[in-house]
Design a protein around this motif. Sequence first.
Motif, PDB file in Angstrom:
ATOM      1  N   GLU A  84       0.817  -1.218   0.000  1.00 16.96           N
ATOM      2  CA  GLU A  84       0.000   0.000   0.000  1.00 16.96           C
ATOM      3  C   GLU A  84       0.852   1.270   0.000  1.00 16.96           C
ATOM      4  O   GLU A  84       0.319   2.370   0.153  1.00 16.96           O
ATOM      5  N   LEU A  85       2.161   1.119  -0.149  1.00 20.51           N
ATOM      6  CA  LEU A  85       3.089   2.252  -0.141  1.00 20.51           C
ATOM      7  C   LEU A  85       3.549   2.541  -1.562  1.00 20.51           C
ATOM      8  O   LEU A  85       3.401   1.712  -2.463  1.00 20.51           O
ATOM      9  N   MET A  86       4.161   3.699  -1.736  1.00 18.83           N
ATOM     10  CA  MET A  86       4.787   4.043  -3.009  1.00 18.83           C
ATOM     11  C   MET A  86       6.253   4.375  -2.757  1.00 18.83           C
ATOM     12  O   MET A  86       6.571   5.161  -1.849  1.00 18.83           O
ATOM     13  N   LEU A  87       7.121   3.780  -3.535  1.00 18.25           N
ATOM     14  CA  LEU A  87       8.553   4.034  -3.476  1.00 18.25           C
ATOM     15  C   LEU A  87       8.935   4.816  -4.716  1.00 18.25           C
ATOM     16  O   LEU A  87       8.646   4.397  -5.835  1.00 18.25           O
ATOM     17  N   VAL A  88       9.584   5.959  -4.512  1.00 22.21           N
ATOM     18  CA  VAL A  88      10.080   6.758  -5.628  1.00 22.21           C
ATOM     19  C   VAL A  88      11.600   6.666  -5.590  1.00 22.21           C
ATOM     20  O   VAL A  88      12.234   7.038  -4.598  1.00 22.21           O
ATOM     21  N   ASN A  89      12.164   6.131  -6.661  1.00 19.28           N
ATOM     22  CA  ASN A  89      13.617   6.038  -6.809  1.00 19.28           C
ATOM     23  C   ASN A  89      14.068   7.107  -7.792  1.00 19.28           C
ATOM     24  O   ASN A  89      13.434   7.289  -8.831  1.00 19.28           O
ATOM     25  N   GLU A  90      15.144   7.775  -7.438  1.00 24.99           N
ATOM     26  CA  GLU A  90      15.661   8.818  -8.328  1.00 24.99           C
ATOM     27  C   GLU A  90      17.172   8.785  -8.369  1.00 24.99           C
ATOM     28  O   GLU A  90      17.834   8.558  -7.356  1.00 24.99           O
ATOM     29  N   ARG A  91      17.684   9.017  -9.561  1.00 20.90           N
ATOM     30  CA  ARG A  91      19.105   9.286  -9.767  1.00 20.90           C
ATOM     31  C   ARG A  91      19.171  10.603 -10.524  1.00 20.90           C
ATOM     32  O   ARG A  91      18.439  10.814 -11.486  1.00 20.90           O
ATOM     33  N   CYS A  92      20.032  11.503 -10.048  1.00 22.88           N
ATOM     34  CA  CYS A  92      20.148  12.793 -10.720  1.00 22.88           C
ATOM     35  C   CYS A  92      21.502  13.416 -10.409  1.00 22.88           C
ATOM     36  O   CYS A  92      22.300  12.853  -9.667  1.00 22.88           O
ATOM     37  N   ASN A  93      21.726  14.580 -10.994  1.00 25.31           N
ATOM     38  CA  ASN A  93      22.926  15.364 -10.729  1.00 25.31           C
ATOM     39  C   ASN A  93      22.537  16.573  -9.891  1.00 25.31           C
ATOM     40  O   ASN A  93      21.518  17.214 -10.143  1.00 25.31           O
ATOM     41  N   ILE A  94      23.366  16.880  -8.905  1.00 19.20           N
ATOM     42  CA  ILE A  94      23.155  18.046  -8.062  1.00 19.20           C
ATOM     43  C   ILE A  94      24.074  19.164  -8.555  1.00 19.20           C
ATOM     44  O   ILE A  94      25.273  18.955  -8.732  1.00 19.20           O
ATOM     45  N   TYR A  95      23.479  20.328  -8.772  1.00 17.30           N
ATOM     46  CA  TYR A  95      24.235  21.525  -9.144  1.00 17.30           C
ATOM     47  C   TYR A  95      24.048  22.552  -8.036  1.00 17.30           C
ATOM     48  O   TYR A  95      22.970  22.656  -7.454  1.00 17.30           O
ATOM     49  N   ILE A  96      25.105  23.315  -7.772  1.00 21.63           N
ATOM     50  CA  ILE A  96      25.028  24.368  -6.763  1.00 21.63           C
ATOM     51  C   ILE A  96      25.381  25.703  -7.405  1.00 21.63           C
ATOM     52  O   ILE A  96      26.191  25.771  -8.333  1.00 21.63           O
ATOM     53  N   LEU A  97      24.759  26.754  -6.904  1.00 21.56           N
ATOM     54  CA  LEU A  97      25.035  28.096  -7.379  1.00 21.56           C
ATOM     55  C   LEU A  97      26.273  28.620  -6.663  1.00 21.56           C
ATOM     56  O   LEU A  97      26.300  28.732  -5.438  1.00 21.56           O
ATOM     57  N   SER A  98      27.292  28.887  -7.440  1.00 23.07           N
ATOM     58  CA  SER A  98      28.553  29.401  -6.908  1.00 23.07           C
ATOM     59  C   SER A  98      28.797  30.765  -7.551  1.00 23.07           C
ATOM     60  O   SER A  98      29.137  30.853  -8.735  1.00 23.07           O
ATOM     61  N   GLY A  99      28.559  31.821  -6.777  1.00 25.50           N
ATOM     62  CA  GLY A  99      28.622  33.160  -7.359  1.00 25.50           C
ATOM     63  C   GLY A  99      27.479  33.322  -8.337  1.00 25.50           C
ATOM     64  O   GLY A  99      26.320  33.212  -7.974  1.00 25.50           O
ATOM     65  N   GLN A 100      27.809  33.526  -9.599  1.00 21.74           N
ATOM     66  CA  GLN A 100      26.803  33.664 -10.653  1.00 21.74           C
ATOM     67  C   GLN A 100      26.653  32.401 -11.496  1.00 21.74           C
ATOM     68  O   GLN A 100      25.836  32.363 -12.404  1.00 21.74           O
ATOM     69  N   ASP A 101      27.464  31.366 -11.201  1.00 24.08           N
ATOM     70  CA  ASP A 101      27.501  30.172 -12.043  1.00 24.08           C
ATOM     71  C   ASP A 101      26.950  28.938 -11.343  1.00 24.08           C
ATOM     72  O   ASP A 101      27.188  28.724 -10.154  1.00 24.08           O
ATOM     73  N   TRP A 102      26.233  28.131 -12.109  1.00 28.44           N
ATOM     74  CA  TRP A 102      25.796  26.834 -11.623  1.00 28.44           C
ATOM     75  C   TRP A 102      26.902  25.828 -11.909  1.00 28.44           C
ATOM     76  O   TRP A 102      27.373  25.732 -13.031  1.00 28.44           O
ATOM     77  N   ARG A 103      27.308  25.090 -10.883  1.00 25.46           N
ATOM     78  CA  ARG A 103      28.392  24.117 -11.014  1.00 25.46           C
ATOM     79  C   ARG A 103      27.940  22.740 -10.571  1.00 25.46           C
ATOM     80  O   ARG A 103      27.219  22.597  -9.579  1.00 25.46           O
ATOM     81  N   PHE A 104      28.411  21.734 -11.318  1.00 25.57           N
ATOM     82  CA  PHE A 104      28.117  20.355 -10.939  1.00 25.57           C
ATOM     83  C   PHE A 104      28.743  20.068  -9.581  1.00 25.57           C
ATOM     84  O   PHE A 104      29.899  20.395  -9.336  1.00 25.57           O
ATOM     85  N   TYR A 105      27.960  19.450  -8.690  1.00 30.11           N
ATOM     86  CA  TYR A 105      28.444  19.094  -7.358  1.00 30.11           C
ATOM     87  C   TYR A 105      28.655  17.585  -7.248  1.00 30.11           C
ATOM     88  O   TYR A 105      29.728  17.122  -6.888  1.00 30.11           O
ATOM     89  N   SER A 106      27.622  16.801  -7.568  1.00 27.90           N
ATOM     90  CA  SER A 106      27.728  15.357  -7.437  1.00 27.90           C
ATOM     91  C   SER A 106      26.517  14.676  -8.055  1.00 27.90           C
ATOM     92  O   SER A 106      25.463  15.290  -8.211  1.00 27.90           O
TER      93      SER A 106
END
Length: 132
Positions: A84-106
């Motif tokens: 009766e539960l729902m499992l959501v699995n996700e794989r993605c890339n995390i980006y962080i805002l560094s100054g004015q630029d978005w940079r890949f984190y992990s």
Amino acid sequence: MRLTKKLETEILKVYNTYWESYSNGDIKTFAGMLDETFELIGTSESEICHTKEDGIKFLKAQVKELGGKVEMRNRKISVVPVNELMLVNERCNIYILSGQDWRFYSKIRISTFLRKTSSGWKVFHQHGSFPD
């Protein structure tokens, strides 16, 4: 429980609202997505919550650091019914805002369980990990 397109849409709406409110530091909306028995196992040793209140405190402590400064990109999401539960699995890339630029984190892997309550679907368990 059988996963229909309608149910999948409903689950993904809650799931996406959960992450949008988290990454934007929207504490009120985030709190509304959590089950009373919320559990979180995050990516670091200190990121552990055993109640809804712990989860809210966790986000409050990160608002200045994360609010509007984190994006999930290249998202691969699947919804899996588990009884009766729902499992959501996700794989993605995390980006962080560094100054004015978005940079890949992990890259990150996330598993999130939702359950149906009297007030709708709620997140009751979330686990995230960085791949080796």
